[in-house]
Write a protein that holds these residues in place. Structure first.
Motif, PDB file in Angstrom:
ATOM      1  N   VAL A  34       0.861  -1.187   0.000  1.00  6.98           N
ATOM      2  CA  VAL A  34       0.000   0.000   0.000  1.00  6.98           C
ATOM      3  C   VAL A  34       0.893   1.231   0.000  1.00  6.98           C
ATOM      4  O   VAL A  34       1.977   1.211   0.605  1.00  6.98           O
ATOM      5  CB  VAL A  34      -0.966   0.003   1.216  1.00  6.98           C
ATOM      6  CG1 VAL A  34      -0.224   0.022   2.537  1.00  6.98           C
ATOM      7  CG2 VAL A  34      -1.963   1.156   1.134  1.00  6.98           C
ATOM      8  N   LYS A  35       0.467   2.289  -0.705  1.00  5.57           N
ATOM      9  CA  LYS A  35       1.248   3.526  -0.716  1.00  5.57           C
ATOM     10  C   LYS A  35       0.355   4.733  -0.968  1.00  5.57           C
ATOM     11  O   LYS A  35      -0.717   4.622  -1.567  1.00  5.57           O
ATOM     12  CB  LYS A  35       2.355   3.471  -1.764  1.00  5.57           C
ATOM     13  CG  LYS A  35       1.869   3.545  -3.194  1.00  5.57           C
ATOM     14  CD  LYS A  35       3.047   3.596  -4.157  1.00  5.57           C
ATOM     15  CE  LYS A  35       2.534   3.750  -5.584  1.00  5.57           C
ATOM     16  NZ  LYS A  35       3.620   3.974  -6.523  1.00  5.57           N
ATOM     17  N   ASN A  36       0.814   5.896  -0.493  1.00  2.56           N
ATOM     18  CA  ASN A  36       0.152   7.167  -0.777  1.00  2.56           C
ATOM     19  C   ASN A  36       0.517   7.621  -2.184  1.00  2.56           C
ATOM     20  O   ASN A  36       1.642   7.415  -2.636  1.00  2.56           O
ATOM     21  CB  ASN A  36       0.606   8.250   0.203  1.00  2.56           C
ATOM     22  CG  ASN A  36      -0.019   8.111   1.566  1.00  2.56           C
ATOM     23  OD1 ASN A  36      -1.020   7.429   1.748  1.00  2.56           O
ATOM     24  ND2 ASN A  36       0.583   8.760   2.556  1.00  2.56           N
ATOM     25  N   GLU A  37      -0.434   8.251  -2.852  1.00  4.61           N
ATOM     26  CA  GLU A  37      -0.191   8.831  -4.164  1.00  4.61           C
ATOM     27  C   GLU A  37      -0.111  10.353  -4.029  1.00  4.61           C
ATOM     28  O   GLU A  37      -0.650  10.924  -3.085  1.00  4.61           O
ATOM     29  CB  GLU A  37      -1.321   8.453  -5.134  1.00  4.61           C
ATOM     30  CG  GLU A  37      -1.445   6.970  -5.404  1.00  4.61           C
ATOM     31  CD  GLU A  37      -0.256   6.384  -6.155  1.00  4.61           C
ATOM     32  OE1 GLU A  37       0.575   7.150  -6.698  1.00  4.61           O
ATOM     33  OE2 GLU A  37      -0.157   5.138  -6.212  1.00  4.61           O
ATOM     34  N   ASP A  38       0.557  10.998  -4.978  1.00  6.95           N
ATOM     35  CA  ASP A  38       0.741  12.447  -4.929  1.00  6.95           C
ATOM     36  C   ASP A  38      -0.576  13.220  -4.990  1.00  6.95           C
ATOM     37  O   ASP A  38      -0.658  14.348  -4.512  1.00  6.95           O
ATOM     38  CB  ASP A  38       1.647  12.915  -6.080  1.00  6.95           C
ATOM     39  CG  ASP A  38       3.086  12.451  -5.899  1.00  6.95           C
ATOM     40  OD1 ASP A  38       3.486  12.135  -4.759  1.00  6.95           O
ATOM     41  OD2 ASP A  38       3.812  12.410  -6.915  1.00  6.95           O
ATOM     42  N   PRO A  82       1.715 -13.171  -8.034  1.00  2.00           N
ATOM     43  CA  PRO A  82       2.821 -12.356  -7.506  1.00  2.00           C
ATOM     44  C   PRO A  82       3.588 -13.095  -6.409  1.00  2.00           C
ATOM     45  O   PRO A  82       3.049 -13.953  -5.728  1.00  2.00           O
ATOM     46  CB  PRO A  82       2.122 -11.120  -6.951  1.00  2.00           C
ATOM     47  CG  PRO A  82       0.754 -11.585  -6.618  1.00  2.00           C
ATOM     48  CD  PRO A  82       0.414 -12.634  -7.642  1.00  2.00           C
ATOM     49  N   GLU A  83       4.820 -12.722  -6.266  1.00  2.38           N
ATOM     50  CA  GLU A  83       5.719 -13.374  -5.305  1.00  2.38           C
ATOM     51  C   GLU A  83       5.809 -12.593  -3.988  1.00  2.38           C
ATOM     52  O   GLU A  83       6.866 -12.544  -3.384  1.00  2.38           O
ATOM     53  CB  GLU A  83       7.108 -13.517  -5.929  1.00  2.38           C
ATOM     54  CG  GLU A  83       7.137 -14.352  -7.179  1.00  2.38           C
ATOM     55  CD  GLU A  83       7.020 -15.840  -6.894  1.00  2.38           C
ATOM     56  OE1 GLU A  83       7.507 -16.282  -5.839  1.00  2.38           O
ATOM     57  OE2 GLU A  83       6.436 -16.548  -7.727  1.00  2.38           O
ATOM     58  N   TYR A  84       4.735 -11.964  -3.552  1.00  2.33           N
ATOM     59  CA  TYR A  84       4.759 -11.216  -2.297  1.00  2.33           C
ATOM     60  C   TYR A  84       4.884 -12.187  -1.126  1.00  2.33           C
ATOM     61  O   TYR A  84       4.240 -13.230  -1.101  1.00  2.33           O
ATOM     62  CB  TYR A  84       3.486 -10.396  -2.107  1.00  2.33           C
ATOM     63  CG  TYR A  84       3.206  -9.383  -3.193  1.00  2.33           C
ATOM     64  CD1 TYR A  84       4.179  -8.487  -3.592  1.00  2.33           C
ATOM     65  CD2 TYR A  84       1.960  -9.315  -3.790  1.00  2.33           C
ATOM     66  CE1 TYR A  84       3.918  -7.551  -4.581  1.00  2.33           C
ATOM     67  CE2 TYR A  84       1.689  -8.373  -4.771  1.00  2.33           C
ATOM     68  CZ  TYR A  84       2.679  -7.489  -5.154  1.00  2.33           C
ATOM     69  OH  TYR A  84       2.413  -6.559  -6.122  1.00  2.33           O
ATOM     70  N   SER A  85       5.679 -11.798  -0.143  1.00  2.00           N
ATOM     71  CA  SER A  85       5.809 -12.640   1.052  1.00  2.00           C
ATOM     72  C   SER A  85       5.214 -11.963   2.283  1.00  2.00           C
ATOM     73  O   SER A  85       5.111 -12.575   3.341  1.00  2.00           O
ATOM     74  CB  SER A  85       7.282 -12.972   1.305  1.00  2.00           C
ATOM     75  OG  SER A  85       8.029 -11.786   1.484  1.00  2.00           O
ATOM     76  N   SER A  86       4.823 -10.691   2.156  1.00  2.00           N
ATOM     77  CA  SER A  86       4.241  -9.943   3.269  1.00  2.00           C
ATOM     78  C   SER A  86       3.370  -8.841   2.678  1.00  2.00           C
ATOM     79  O   SER A  86       3.211  -8.745   1.468  1.00  2.00           O
ATOM     80  CB  SER A  86       5.353  -9.345   4.145  1.00  2.00           C
ATOM     81  OG  SER A  86       6.149  -8.450   3.388  1.00  2.00           O
ATOM     82  N   PHE A  87       2.823  -8.002   3.543  1.00  2.00           N
ATOM     83  CA  PHE A  87       2.077  -6.831   3.087  1.00  2.00           C
ATOM     84  C   PHE A  87       2.825  -5.610   3.600  1.00  2.00           C
ATOM     85  O   PHE A  87       2.904  -5.392   4.804  1.00  2.00           O
ATOM     86  CB  PHE A  87       0.641  -6.838   3.604  1.00  2.00           C
ATOM     87  CG  PHE A  87      -0.240  -5.857   2.868  1.00  2.00           C
ATOM     88  CD1 PHE A  87      -0.983  -6.264   1.779  1.00  2.00           C
ATOM     89  CD2 PHE A  87      -0.289  -4.525   3.256  1.00  2.00           C
ATOM     90  CE1 PHE A  87      -1.777  -5.351   1.071  1.00  2.00           C
ATOM     91  CE2 PHE A  87      -1.075  -3.616   2.569  1.00  2.00           C
ATOM     92  CZ  PHE A  87      -1.822  -4.029   1.470  1.00  2.00           C
ATOM     93  N   ASP A  88       3.373  -4.821   2.672  1.00  2.00           N
ATOM     94  CA  ASP A  88       4.278  -3.726   3.037  1.00  2.00           C
ATOM     95  C   ASP A  88       3.676  -2.362   2.799  1.00  2.00           C
ATOM     96  O   ASP A  88       2.875  -2.178   1.873  1.00  2.00           O
ATOM     97  CB  ASP A  88       5.572  -3.833   2.218  1.00  2.00           C
ATOM     98  CG  ASP A  88       6.293  -5.143   2.458  1.00  2.00           C
ATOM     99  OD1 ASP A  88       6.384  -5.571   3.628  1.00  2.00           O
ATOM    100  OD2 ASP A  88       6.755  -5.751   1.468  1.00  2.00           O
ATOM    101  N   VAL A  89       4.088  -1.412   3.624  1.00  2.00           N
ATOM    102  CA  VAL A  89       3.769   0.002   3.421  1.00  2.00           C
ATOM    103  C   VAL A  89       4.925   0.572   2.608  1.00  2.00           C
ATOM    104  O   VAL A  89       6.079   0.507   3.025  1.00  2.00           O
ATOM    105  CB  VAL A  89       3.621   0.755   4.757  1.00  2.00           C
ATOM    106  CG1 VAL A  89       3.461   2.247   4.516  1.00  2.00           C
ATOM    107  CG2 VAL A  89       2.455   0.198   5.562  1.00  2.00           C
ATOM    108  N   LYS A  90       4.616   1.122   1.440  1.00  2.00           N
ATOM    109  CA  LYS A  90       5.625   1.745   0.608  1.00  2.00           C
ATOM    110  C   LYS A  90       5.628   3.252   0.873  1.00  2.00           C
ATOM    111  O   LYS A  90       4.598   3.852   1.116  1.00  2.00           O
ATOM    112  CB  LYS A  90       5.339   1.517  -0.876  1.00  2.00           C
ATOM    113  CG  LYS A  90       5.555   0.099  -1.334  1.00  2.00           C
ATOM    114  CD  LYS A  90       5.411   0.027  -2.846  1.00  2.00           C
ATOM    115  CE  LYS A  90       5.755  -1.339  -3.371  1.00  2.00           C
ATOM    116  NZ  LYS A  90       5.734  -1.368  -4.838  1.00  2.00           N
ATOM    117  N   TYR A  91       6.814   3.843   0.786  1.00  2.00           N
ATOM    118  CA  TYR A  91       6.963   5.283   1.016  1.00  2.00           C
ATOM    119  C   TYR A  91       7.342   5.988  -0.250  1.00  2.00           C
ATOM    120  O   TYR A  91       7.852   5.452  -1.169  1.00  2.00           O
ATOM    121  CB  TYR A  91       8.037   5.527   2.077  1.00  2.00           C
ATOM    122  CG  TYR A  91       7.648   4.928   3.402  1.00  2.00           C
ATOM    123  CD1 TYR A  91       6.793   5.609   4.260  1.00  2.00           C
ATOM    124  CD2 TYR A  91       8.079   3.655   3.758  1.00  2.00           C
ATOM    125  CE1 TYR A  91       6.416   5.044   5.467  1.00  2.00           C
ATOM    126  CE2 TYR A  91       7.704   3.092   4.961  1.00  2.00           C
ATOM    127  CZ  TYR A  91       6.876   3.784   5.806  1.00  2.00           C
ATOM    128  OH  TYR A  91       6.493   3.240   7.000  1.00  2.00           O
TER     129      TYR A  91
END
Length: 91
Positions: A34-38, A82-91
């Motif tokens: 998940v990440k914030n958009e501009d 997808p090869e996701y191994s966790s749920f990450d917060v993107k910056y």
């Protein structure tokens, strides 16, 4: 398995929405990010069992606090594994 991209609009930045989303994803065994958009929206990708994704999306619609307000949520199915191994917060 279900793989989706989601764009959430409303009052979703500065209210703990990304961390709420991460917690909800982990509680539903969802991987992704998940990440914030501009432009003030929040984007995410989520991967998991169909029922878990559906419950996760329902929780996301409600938001984390009385300060958050989801006004629009666009969900699109993605293909692939997808090869996701966790749920990450993107910056």
């Amino acid at each position: 398995m279900k793989y989706v991209s989601v764009r959430v609009q409303g009052r979703v930045q500065g209210v703990g929405f990304r961390y709420f989303t991460q917690h909800a994803a982990m509680s539903h065994n969802i991987t992704g990010w998940v990440k914030n958009e501009d432009d003030g929206a929040v984007s995410l990708e989520a991967y998991g069992e169909d029922n878990n994704i559906n419950r996760f999306l329902e929780e996301i619609k409600k938001g984390p606090t009385r300060f958050a307000k989801v006004s629009e949520m666009d969900v699109n199915k993605l293909s692939g594994d997808p090869e996701y191994s966790s749920f990450d917060v993107k910056y």
